[in-house]
Scaffold this motif. Structure first.
Motif: not given
Length: 194
Positions: A31-32, A103, A36, A92, A98-99
């Motif tokens: 993920y970024s 999210l 996360l 967030l 990628r998230d």
């Protein structure tokens, strides 16, 4: 040793969540931000109900595993919506594809309120670094967590897990968890009396 969570353990909670966040495997770099997963699956619990969080301390002060959760899922969902979403709004955010899935889960805490889980008001998350697994620490963490729920008068607990995490599934079954059928096709749910 198993001990109660301390605020100084927060970075270790983030780290362990990232290092076990891909169905028990290392999720770092997926993920970024490696934080996360912790912001969704671990840290809200220690922020809201630290009394139900326990860690494995390797004896040197290093945290190598944890169990955390809530005694009251509906109350936790209300808190998550009212407090945790605003508290994390600046970090967030959309932007990295990628998230997206994580999210989406983060922004819909009501997903935790399934009718099939109503009789299991508490829920938990447990993670141990791979080098500490198979030593009885998971069982000891679970005992500490269940003791806390029992003392709080909670009758039953549930958990959700990735279907591909066969080792975790076998562990939960050995601890007396049973399958709970739900409409969710992306996760397995198990429950037990405390």
């Amino acid at each position: 040793m198993i001990r109660s969570y301390r605020a100084s353990d927060l970075e270790a909670i983030y780290d362990i969540c990232a290092r076990t966040g891909a169905a028990g495997q290392d999720a770092r770099g997926l993920y970024s931000s490696d934080r996360l997963l912790g912001d969704i699956w671990a840290v809200p619990y220690v922020e809201h109900e630290p009394e139900h969080a326990h860690v494995v301390d390797d004896g040197s002060g290093r945290v190598v595993g944890y169990i955390l959760g809530t005694a009251d899922t509906p109350a936790f969902v209300k808190w998550y919506r009212a407090t945790w979403l605003p508290a994390t709004a600046d970090r967030l955010v959309d932007g990295d594809p990628r998230d997206e899935t994580m999210l989406d889960l983060h922004r819909e805490p009501e997903r935790m309120l399934m009718p099939e889980l109503t009789a299991y008001p508490a829920h938990l998350h447990i993670d141990l670094l791979p080098e500490t697994q198979g030593q009885g620490l998971g069982r000891r963490l679970m005992t500490a967590f269940l003791d806390g729920l029992r003392a709080a008068g909670v009758p039953r607990v549930h958990l959700g897990m990735a279907p591909e995490n066969h080792g975790a599934y076998a562990f939960y079954k050995r601890l007396g968890f049973h399958d709970i059928a739900t409409q969710d096709t992306g996760a397995l749910f198990l429950g037990r009396d405390v």
